[in-house]
Design an enzyme around this catalytic site. Structure first.
Site, PDB file in Angstrom:
ATOM      1  N   LEU A  65       0.631  -1.192  -0.099  1.00 20.31           N
ATOM      2  CA  LEU A  65      -0.103   0.042   0.110  1.00 20.31           C
ATOM      3  C   LEU A  65       0.851   1.139  -0.023  1.00 20.31           C
ATOM      4  O   LEU A  65       0.486   2.336  -0.347  1.00 20.31           O
ATOM      5  CB  LEU A  65      -0.787  -0.093   1.195  1.00 20.31           C
ATOM      6  CG  LEU A  65      -1.944  -1.201   1.312  1.00 20.31           C
ATOM      7  CD1 LEU A  65      -2.497  -1.143   2.594  1.00 20.31           C
ATOM      8  CD2 LEU A  65      -3.013  -1.104   0.267  1.00 20.31           C
ATOM      9  N   GLY A  66       2.107   1.146   0.377  1.00 20.73           N
ATOM     10  CA  GLY A  66       2.972   2.374   0.550  1.00 20.73           C
ATOM     11  C   GLY A  66       4.191   1.912   1.090  1.00 20.73           C
ATOM     12  O   GLY A  66       4.612   0.697   1.472  1.00 20.73           O
TER      13      GLY A  66
ATOM     14  N   ASP B 297       3.294  15.456  12.918  1.00 21.94           N
ATOM     15  CA  ASP B 297       3.487  15.157  11.524  1.00 21.94           C
ATOM     16  C   ASP B 297       2.293  15.167  10.805  1.00 21.94           C
ATOM     17  O   ASP B 297       1.774  14.454   9.483  1.00 21.94           O
ATOM     18  CB  ASP B 297       4.129  13.842  11.344  1.00 21.94           C
ATOM     19  CG  ASP B 297       4.770  13.626   9.891  1.00 21.94           C
ATOM     20  OD1 ASP B 297       4.890  14.703   9.129  1.00 21.94           O
ATOM     21  OD2 ASP B 297       5.250  12.666   9.598  1.00 21.94           O
TER      22      ASP B 297
ATOM     23  N   VAL C  91       4.299  -0.787   3.848  1.00 18.37           N
ATOM     24  CA  VAL C  91       2.875  -1.113   4.408  1.00 18.37           C
ATOM     25  C   VAL C  91       2.436  -2.095   3.644  1.00 18.37           C
ATOM     26  O   VAL C  91       1.993  -1.642   2.341  1.00 18.37           O
ATOM     27  CB  VAL C  91       2.164   0.171   4.579  1.00 18.37           C
ATOM     28  CG1 VAL C  91       0.818   0.036   5.012  1.00 18.37           C
ATOM     29  CG2 VAL C  91       3.058   1.158   5.371  1.00 18.37           C
TER      30      VAL C  91
HETATM   31  P1  ADP Z   1       5.717   6.907   7.129  1.00 16.49           P
HETATM   32  O1  ADP Z   1       6.095   6.905   8.517  1.00 16.49           O
HETATM   33  O2  ADP Z   1       7.024   6.226   6.284  1.00 16.49           O
HETATM   34  O3  ADP Z   1       5.059   8.222   6.255  1.00 16.49           O
HETATM   35  P2  ADP Z   1       2.869   5.989   7.039  1.00 16.49           P
HETATM   36  O4  ADP Z   1       2.361   5.700   8.271  1.00 16.49           O
HETATM   37  O5  ADP Z   1       2.472   7.675   6.693  1.00 16.49           O
HETATM   38  O6  ADP Z   1       4.643   5.832   7.088  1.00 16.49           O
HETATM   39  O7  ADP Z   1       2.594   5.300   5.886  1.00 16.49           O
HETATM   40  C1  ADP Z   1       3.172   5.082   4.424  1.00 16.49           C
HETATM   41  C2  ADP Z   1       2.113   4.779   3.359  1.00 16.49           C
HETATM   42  O8  ADP Z   1       1.465   3.464   3.574  1.00 16.49           O
HETATM   43  C3  ADP Z   1       1.081   5.822   3.538  1.00 16.49           C
HETATM   44  O9  ADP Z   1       1.210   7.015   2.832  1.00 16.49           O
HETATM   45  C4  ADP Z   1      -0.229   4.920   2.625  1.00 16.49           C
HETATM   46  O10 ADP Z   1      -0.101   5.005   1.497  1.00 16.49           O
HETATM   47  C5  ADP Z   1       0.266   3.573   3.323  1.00 16.49           C
HETATM   48  N1  ADP Z   1      -0.782   3.446   4.651  1.00 16.49           N
HETATM   49  C6  ADP Z   1      -0.040   3.577   5.852  1.00 16.49           C
HETATM   50  N2  ADP Z   1      -1.032   3.250   6.914  1.00 16.49           N
HETATM   51  C7  ADP Z   1      -2.376   2.871   6.057  1.00 16.49           C
HETATM   52  C8  ADP Z   1      -3.554   2.209   6.357  1.00 16.49           C
HETATM   53  N3  ADP Z   1      -4.073   2.169   7.615  1.00 16.49           N
HETATM   54  N4  ADP Z   1      -4.558   2.214   5.582  1.00 16.49           N
HETATM   55  C9  ADP Z   1      -4.100   2.099   4.179  1.00 16.49           C
HETATM   56  N5  ADP Z   1      -2.679   2.410   3.794  1.00 16.49           N
HETATM   57  C10 ADP Z   1      -1.851   2.732   4.659  1.00 16.49           C
HETATM   58 MG    MG Z   2       3.663   9.542   6.522  1.00 15.92          MG
END
Ligand code: ADP
Ligand code: MG
Length: 466
Positions: free
Chosen positions: A191-192, A308, A199
């Site tokens: 997802l990311g 953040d 993720v």
């Molecule tokens: P980072 O600390 O690297 O910024 P994030 O928690 O923002 O990490 O997660 C990175 C990416 O993973 C997000 O931009 C999103 O695309 C995906 N992601 C994170 N949490 C979720 C979630 N609960 N549901 C769907 N996608 C998620």
């Molecule tokens: Mg993030």
């Protein structure tokens, strides 16, 4: 409030006659024409129950309306509904045990003509209990009427992620910070990604249900600090429970350390808006940013600082439902502290940071308000990057000179005024989320009523989500 509207909707219907006796009901039904299906609903004040009286073959029949333990209504042996209004609508389509289906309402003489009732606009609230017992949720009928009115859409409370999966006491019994690996299925779909790892999509098996989850997987052979950071993030999220915040289900320690969260499949707000610019209306963005302010108000009340908040960290459940995520930098404040003091500056999102964060390393809900202002700017610019090509240090001097970003092209003046308030230089004079939420809510409600009646009816918002 919406539930109250739905559960009292019948009181405004012409067929509702209030507390009248059985013979009075018959007198009213026998007066004038007596077509089959002419009906009225009355209540029996003595015992708080209701009765339905119906004409068929020039004879009046009376039916008791039962209410079960959970408050659902039905005619004896009939289908159950959350509200009387829904029951009547259903019986107009199907006799469901009555001698004839309901057709023409016998109008209540005491109801003034001017008070002609409009059906409630959001009856779907009552579908929250969908699937409970054997009751037929009236979504079908409601959807038909809502679609006819062009207003069909899901509210946050109709989704499975509005309430915590642990709000069910049965599920709560199993709630632990650490999850069993064999209850977790991990998909290959990513997802990311981030510094920590990636993720992934997955499914978590609970006692009574399976839920879609997003799993933050720590890169293997990572140093201890990154691990500790992820555990801190987990500990913070574990203490939060709000519809507008991504909930953590738990942590799983297996092939690597994994943080299991509720799924927000719409992805980050900035990406969504930049790819759907032509379909998303300004009022849709106001709605989403209002939800973010509700989540932030909750954090402020709980004495947590996010640190953040940015459009990239606002994830969408659907086009009309946003949740705050990424608690990687968040801190719980001590009971007597109003801010968190960082000992050293780290890899910080400077463009989202208030002056006191950069100058004194002081983080509070007020500095989150500043970030909320930048997040609003990103949202109303449909996902553009703030401060164009400026670098972090240039942004700092830009702010020090008293300059602020311009109003995005399609952004309403009221919203820009709020953004500017969020960018008040001195944190002591900056509003808190209590005030920010109130301001954006008032504005949202004012335009929501206008657009519903206005000619410019949501022409942009056609199904950006299927
Ligand atoms: P980072 O600390 O690297 O910024 P994030 O928690 O923002 O990490 O997660 C990175 C990416 O993973 C997000 O931009 C999103 O695309 C995906 N992601 C994170 N949490 C979720 C979630 N609960 N549901 C769907 N996608 C998620
Ligand atoms: Mg993030």
């Amino acid at each position: 409030v919406e539930k109250l509207i739905a559960t009292t909707a019948h009181e405004r219907m012409p067929w509702y006659h209030g507390n009248i006796a059985r013979d009075e009901a018959e007198r009213r039904l026998y007066s004038g024409a007596q077509p089959d299906g002419k009906f009225l609903l009355r209540d029996k004040k003595e015992n708080g129950t209701y009765a339905l009286s119906l004409v068929y073959g020039k004879t009046v029949y009376h039916y008791r309306i039962d209410q079960d333990k959970s408050g659902k209504y039905s005619i004896p042996e009939g289908t159950k509904f959350d509200t009387l209004w829904q029951l009547v609508e259903y019986l107009k389509l199907k006799p469901d045990g009555l001698i004839f289906y309901l057709r023409e309402s016998c109008p209540n003489p005491s109801m003034a003509a001017s008070a002609a009732p409009a059906p409630p606009t959001h009856p779907s609230v009552t579908t929250k209990e969908r699937g409970a017992g054997n009751s037929t949720s009236l979504t079908t009928t409601n959807c038909i009427s809502l679609k006819a009115a062009g207003k069909s859409r899901m509210l946050p409370m109709d989704t499975s992620v509005y309430e915590s999966p642990y709000s069910d006491p049965e599920e709560l019994k199993d709630k632990k910070l650490f999850l069993k690996r064999d209850h977790l299925m991990i998909d290959e779909v990513e997802l990311g990604a981030g510094n920590f790892g990636c993720v992934k999509k997955g499914v978590y098996k609970m006692r009574k249900k399976q839920i879609d989850v997003a799993i933050k997987v720590l890169k293997s052979n990572n140093e201890k600090t990154v691990r500790d950071e992820m555990m801190t993030e987990a500990q913070i999220m574990h203490q939060l429970d709000n519809p507008y915040i991504v909930r953590m289900i738990g942590v799983c320690e297996a092939e690597s350390l994994m943080l299991v969260m509720e799924m927000a499949s719409g992805g980050p707000l900035n990406k969504f808006l930049s790819s759907k610019k032509d379909e998303i209306t300004v009022s849709n963005i106001v709605e989403l940013m209002h939800q973010v302010s509700m989540g932030m108000k909750y954090l402020e009340e709980k004495n947590f600082v996010h640190r953040d908040l940015a459009a990239r960290n606002v994830l969408l459940v659907n086009q009309h439902y946003a949740k705050i995520s990424d608690f990687g930098l968040s801190k719980a404040l001590g009971a007597d502290d109003s801010y968190y003091k960082a000992r050293t500056a780290g890899k910080w999102p400077l463009k989202w940071y208030a002056p006191e964060c950069i100058l004194y390393h002081k983080f509070s809900s007020k500095s989150d308000v500043w970030s909320y202002g930048v997040t609003m700017w990103e949202a109303f610019s449909y996902g553009q990057k703030p401060y164009k090509k400026m670098k972090g240090p240039e942004v700092i001097s830009f702010i020090e000179q008293g300059k602020r970003m311009d109003c995005p092209t399609e952004c309403p003046a009221e919203i820009y005024a709020l953004m500017m308030q969020c960018w008040t230089y001195r944190w002591e004079e900056r509003p808190g989320f209590f005030s920010v939420e109130n301001t954006i809510r008032t504005y949202y409600y004012s335009i929501a009523t206008k657009t519903e009646n206005g000619p410019k009816a949501e022409d942009k918002s056609k199904a950006a989500f299927p």
